[in-house]
Design a protein around this motif. Sequence first.
Motif, PDB file in Angstrom:
ATOM      1  N   THR A 300       0.852  -1.185   0.000  1.00 42.06           N
ATOM      2  CA  THR A 300       0.000   0.000   0.000  1.00 42.06           C
ATOM      3  C   THR A 300       0.890   1.239   0.000  1.00 42.06           C
ATOM      4  O   THR A 300       2.087   1.165   0.270  1.00 42.06           O
ATOM      5  CB  THR A 300      -0.923   0.041   1.235  1.00 42.06           C
ATOM      6  OG1 THR A 300      -0.138   0.318   2.396  1.00 42.06           O
ATOM      7  CG2 THR A 300      -1.656  -1.271   1.421  1.00 42.06           C
ATOM      8  N   ARG A 301       0.270   2.389  -0.291  1.00 43.14           N
ATOM      9  CA  ARG A 301       1.026   3.640  -0.329  1.00 43.14           C
ATOM     10  C   ARG A 301       0.940   4.388   1.007  1.00 43.14           C
ATOM     11  O   ARG A 301       1.467   5.478   1.150  1.00 43.14           O
ATOM     12  CB  ARG A 301       0.506   4.525  -1.461  1.00 43.14           C
ATOM     13  CG  ARG A 301       0.585   3.869  -2.827  1.00 43.14           C
ATOM     14  CD  ARG A 301       0.300   4.868  -3.923  1.00 43.14           C
ATOM     15  NE  ARG A 301       1.324   5.888  -3.981  1.00 43.14           N
ATOM     16  CZ  ARG A 301       2.461   5.787  -4.669  1.00 43.14           C
ATOM     17  NH1 ARG A 301       2.712   4.693  -5.355  1.00 43.14           N
ATOM     18  NH2 ARG A 301       3.352   6.770  -4.667  1.00 43.14           N
ATOM     19  N   SER A 302       0.263   3.792   1.973  1.00 44.61           N
ATOM     20  CA  SER A 302       0.136   4.425   3.279  1.00 44.61           C
ATOM     21  C   SER A 302       1.492   4.475   3.975  1.00 44.61           C
ATOM     22  O   SER A 302       2.277   3.528   3.918  1.00 44.61           O
ATOM     23  CB  SER A 302      -0.865   3.646   4.139  1.00 44.61           C
ATOM     24  OG  SER A 302      -0.977   4.223   5.415  1.00 44.61           O
ATOM     25  N   LYS A 303       1.777   5.597   4.645  1.00 46.07           N
ATOM     26  CA  LYS A 303       3.060   5.773   5.326  1.00 46.07           C
ATOM     27  C   LYS A 303       3.005   5.316   6.781  1.00 46.07           C
ATOM     28  O   LYS A 303       4.033   5.248   7.449  1.00 46.07           O
ATOM     29  CB  LYS A 303       3.484   7.239   5.245  1.00 46.07           C
ATOM     30  CG  LYS A 303       3.735   7.712   3.813  1.00 46.07           C
ATOM     31  CD  LYS A 303       4.120   9.171   3.774  1.00 46.07           C
ATOM     32  CE  LYS A 303       4.348   9.635   2.336  1.00 46.07           C
ATOM     33  NZ  LYS A 303       4.696  11.079   2.257  1.00 46.07           N
ATOM     34  N   LYS A 304       1.806   5.051   7.275  1.00 45.95           N
ATOM     35  CA  LYS A 304       1.688   4.569   8.644  1.00 45.95           C
ATOM     36  C   LYS A 304       0.697   3.417   8.708  1.00 45.95           C
ATOM     37  O   LYS A 304      -0.149   3.250   7.812  1.00 45.95           O
ATOM     38  CB  LYS A 304       1.244   5.704   9.574  1.00 45.95           C
ATOM     39  CG  LYS A 304      -0.109   6.312   9.230  1.00 45.95           C
ATOM     40  CD  LYS A 304      -0.459   7.438  10.207  1.00 45.95           C
ATOM     41  CE  LYS A 304      -1.832   8.021   9.870  1.00 45.95           C
ATOM     42  NZ  LYS A 304      -2.203   9.108  10.809  1.00 45.95           N
ATOM     43  N   LYS A 305       0.799   2.648   9.743  1.00 44.76           N
ATOM     44  CA  LYS A 305      -0.070   1.482   9.918  1.00 44.76           C
ATOM     45  C   LYS A 305      -1.530   1.923   9.962  1.00 44.76           C
ATOM     46  O   LYS A 305      -1.887   2.798  10.751  1.00 44.76           O
ATOM     47  CB  LYS A 305       0.302   0.745  11.201  1.00 44.76           C
ATOM     48  CG  LYS A 305      -0.472  -0.544  11.421  1.00 44.76           C
ATOM     49  CD  LYS A 305       0.031  -1.238  12.687  1.00 44.76           C
ATOM     50  CE  LYS A 305      -0.750  -2.515  12.956  1.00 44.76           C
ATOM     51  NZ  LYS A 305      -0.259  -3.194  14.184  1.00 44.76           N
ATOM     52  N   PRO A 306      -2.391   1.352   9.104  1.00 39.78           N
ATOM     53  CA  PRO A 306      -3.786   1.807   9.059  1.00 39.78           C
ATOM     54  C   PRO A 306      -4.544   1.489  10.345  1.00 39.78           C
ATOM     55  O   PRO A 306      -4.351   0.432  10.946  1.00 39.78           O
ATOM     56  CB  PRO A 306      -4.371   1.035   7.866  1.00 39.78           C
ATOM     57  CG  PRO A 306      -3.474  -0.136   7.677  1.00 39.78           C
ATOM     58  CD  PRO A 306      -2.108   0.308   8.113  1.00 39.78           C
ATOM     59  N   GLU A 307      -5.382   2.434  10.745  1.00 41.19           N
ATOM     60  CA  GLU A 307      -6.232   2.238  11.918  1.00 41.19           C
ATOM     61  C   GLU A 307      -7.662   1.914  11.528  1.00 41.19           C
ATOM     62  O   GLU A 307      -8.470   1.519  12.372  1.00 41.19           O
ATOM     63  CB  GLU A 307      -6.201   3.501  12.788  1.00 41.19           C
ATOM     64  CG  GLU A 307      -4.811   3.818  13.326  1.00 41.19           C
ATOM     65  CD  GLU A 307      -4.788   5.080  14.157  1.00 41.19           C
ATOM     66  OE1 GLU A 307      -5.850   5.758  14.248  1.00 41.19           O
ATOM     67  OE2 GLU A 307      -3.725   5.415  14.717  1.00 41.19           O
ATOM     68  N   ARG A 308      -7.967   2.097  10.267  1.00 44.17           N
ATOM     69  CA  ARG A 308      -9.270   1.708   9.732  1.00 44.17           C
ATOM     70  C   ARG A 308      -9.031   1.219   8.309  1.00 44.17           C
ATOM     71  O   ARG A 308      -8.090   1.655   7.644  1.00 44.17           O
ATOM     72  CB  ARG A 308     -10.246   2.882   9.735  1.00 44.17           C
ATOM     73  CG  ARG A 308      -9.811   4.022   8.840  1.00 44.17           C
ATOM     74  CD  ARG A 308     -10.736   5.205   8.954  1.00 44.17           C
ATOM     75  NE  ARG A 308     -10.282   6.292   8.096  1.00 44.17           N
ATOM     76  CZ  ARG A 308     -10.663   7.545   8.225  1.00 44.17           C
ATOM     77  NH1 ARG A 308     -11.498   7.875   9.196  1.00 44.17           N
ATOM     78  NH2 ARG A 308     -10.216   8.479   7.408  1.00 44.17           N
ATOM     79  N   PRO A 309      -9.843   0.317   7.817  1.00 44.18           N
ATOM     80  CA  PRO A 309      -9.601  -0.236   6.476  1.00 44.18           C
ATOM     81  C   PRO A 309      -9.907   0.781   5.386  1.00 44.18           C
ATOM     82  O   PRO A 309     -10.841   1.569   5.502  1.00 44.18           O
ATOM     83  CB  PRO A 309     -10.570  -1.422   6.410  1.00 44.18           C
ATOM     84  CG  PRO A 309     -11.662  -1.070   7.377  1.00 44.18           C
ATOM     85  CD  PRO A 309     -11.006  -0.298   8.477  1.00 44.18           C
ATOM     86  N   SER A 310      -9.102   0.775   4.331  1.00 48.12           N
ATOM     87  CA  SER A 310      -9.373   1.648   3.189  1.00 48.12           C
ATOM     88  C   SER A 310     -10.322   0.935   2.221  1.00 48.12           C
ATOM     89  O   SER A 310     -10.597  -0.268   2.344  1.00 48.12           O
ATOM     90  CB  SER A 310      -8.071   2.041   2.483  1.00 48.12           C
ATOM     91  OG  SER A 310      -7.409   0.899   1.992  1.00 48.12           O
ATOM     92  N   GLY A 311     -10.798   1.702   1.244  1.00 46.33           N
ATOM     93  CA  GLY A 311     -11.870   1.250   0.376  1.00 46.33           C
ATOM     94  C   GLY A 311     -11.691  -0.109  -0.275  1.00 46.33           C
ATOM     95  O   GLY A 311     -12.596  -0.956  -0.208  1.00 46.33           O
ATOM     96  N   PRO A 312     -10.556  -0.383  -0.956  1.00 47.36           N
ATOM     97  CA  PRO A 312     -10.410  -1.674  -1.632  1.00 47.36           C
ATOM     98  C   PRO A 312     -10.577  -2.868  -0.706  1.00 47.36           C
ATOM     99  O   PRO A 312     -11.136  -3.895  -1.103  1.00 47.36           O
ATOM    100  CB  PRO A 312      -8.989  -1.601  -2.209  1.00 47.36           C
ATOM    101  CG  PRO A 312      -8.742  -0.147  -2.398  1.00 47.36           C
ATOM    102  CD  PRO A 312      -9.427   0.518  -1.248  1.00 47.36           C
ATOM    103  N   PHE A 313     -10.127  -2.751   0.540  1.00 44.79           N
ATOM    104  CA  PHE A 313     -10.235  -3.865   1.479  1.00 44.79           C
ATOM    105  C   PHE A 313     -11.663  -4.002   2.007  1.00 44.79           C
ATOM    106  O   PHE A 313     -12.117  -5.112   2.290  1.00 44.79           O
ATOM    107  CB  PHE A 313      -9.233  -3.674   2.620  1.00 44.79           C
ATOM    108  CG  PHE A 313      -7.809  -3.663   2.137  1.00 44.79           C
ATOM    109  CD1 PHE A 313      -7.124  -4.836   1.913  1.00 44.79           C
ATOM    110  CD2 PHE A 313      -7.174  -2.452   1.856  1.00 44.79           C
ATOM    111  CE1 PHE A 313      -5.818  -4.825   1.445  1.00 44.79           C
ATOM    112  CE2 PHE A 313      -5.869  -2.430   1.387  1.00 44.79           C
ATOM    113  CZ  PHE A 313      -5.195  -3.619   1.181  1.00 44.79           C
ATOM    114  N   ILE A 314     -12.367  -2.877   2.141  1.00 40.45           N
ATOM    115  CA  ILE A 314     -13.785  -2.929   2.520  1.00 40.45           C
ATOM    116  C   ILE A 314     -14.580  -3.634   1.438  1.00 40.45           C
ATOM    117  O   ILE A 314     -15.390  -4.531   1.705  1.00 40.45           O
ATOM    118  CB  ILE A 314     -14.331  -1.499   2.755  1.00 40.45           C
ATOM    119  CG1 ILE A 314     -13.690  -0.872   3.992  1.00 40.45           C
ATOM    120  CG2 ILE A 314     -15.853  -1.519   2.889  1.00 40.45           C
ATOM    121  CD1 ILE A 314     -14.034   0.588   4.190  1.00 40.45           C
TER     122      ILE A 314
END
Length: 385
Positions: A300-314
């Motif tokens: 993923t392009r996120s720079k930090k560990k996600p705290e909520r799921p982003s759209g594709p994973f939902i």
Amino acid sequence: NGDVGGTLDYADNPSGLNVIAVGGDKLSRGLTLEGLSVSYYIRPARNYDTLLQMGRWFGYRPGYVDLCRLYTTEDLVGWYEHIAVANEELRRDFNFMELSHQTPEEYGLKVRTHPGGLSVTAANKIRHGRRMQVSFSGHLAQTTIFHKDPKIHEENLAVTDQWLQTLKQPATEKKRVVWKDVPAAQIISFLENYTSHPACRQAEGDLLNKYIQKLLGYSELTSWTVALISNSMSKATQARIGGHDVGLLCRADDTPKDSGIYMLKKSNILSPDDEQLDLSDEQKAKALADNIAAFERDETRSKKKPERPSGPFIRNTRSPQKGLLLLYPLDPNQLGKPFTTTPIIGFAISFPESSRGQASAIEYQVNTKYWRDRYGEEEEDDAAA
């Protein structure tokens, strides 16, 4: 050929020059022959740009197009037909990019690929381009471009208001009104009557309905959740829609004041939390776990560990039988000089992943911006307010 010393000197032949030109390097680089009327062309090439370059010498004389003749192979005819479609799509994107005063760094561009092995251009020229399957499967379709015609917004508001009143009793929450188990036929009815801007291809009702109807044949997208989103802030402008009082939302305009369109900043109407409103706790946990796992694999392009799921994973977690329609009533008064006094109705549809839907996908070569818009940071941020 490339090493021939002579040239076709039209200036020394004012009465005309009658020749048979046989190529060779010169013709393959797009040499223009004056008055060319008959071409025999059988040399294949595997790149769009090479084929387009070679096609410049097919011949065209203003007022005499009916006399031009091109003799070639069935394969080449098919290749040029495909490139013509890809070229028109790209021209439409260029026109809209110019209309919205954006650059390729700011606007996602794509070129349709060829299933038979043609390449858009040589691999060393593509550099940051990536291949991507474009389908509504696992996709978020949303209205991000709007007309500035007040009548259209009045009609869309009336369509939405009347349509919501045909649905069964909803569950009312602080930030939204939710209807569950809505039949697909009613979603199709809404999309048939809603008018979207033609430049907003991902929200074109006819295309969305064709996709929904196709998957209904496989017993998918049969049951929908519909949510009318409301601004819960006390200062929000209120409106009554579908028999419910809601607060109008703010979405910034990303076009110059003299533009003929209203385009949402970051091309996004969605508030990210809304997309998971109909998921169970187990589905939410799975989506977040999958997102974190992808982050740890540096996918993923996120720079930090996600705290909520982003759209594709939902959307990957959502059941293939269930779709989500989110309705966003926007406040026109936050646009400075409003072009309408009517609430602007926009929508977003969250489509689940579907193997059936992927079978109808079209593949494109996309630039980095297009990829980020689909999978990158923009989906993880709140919509611009």
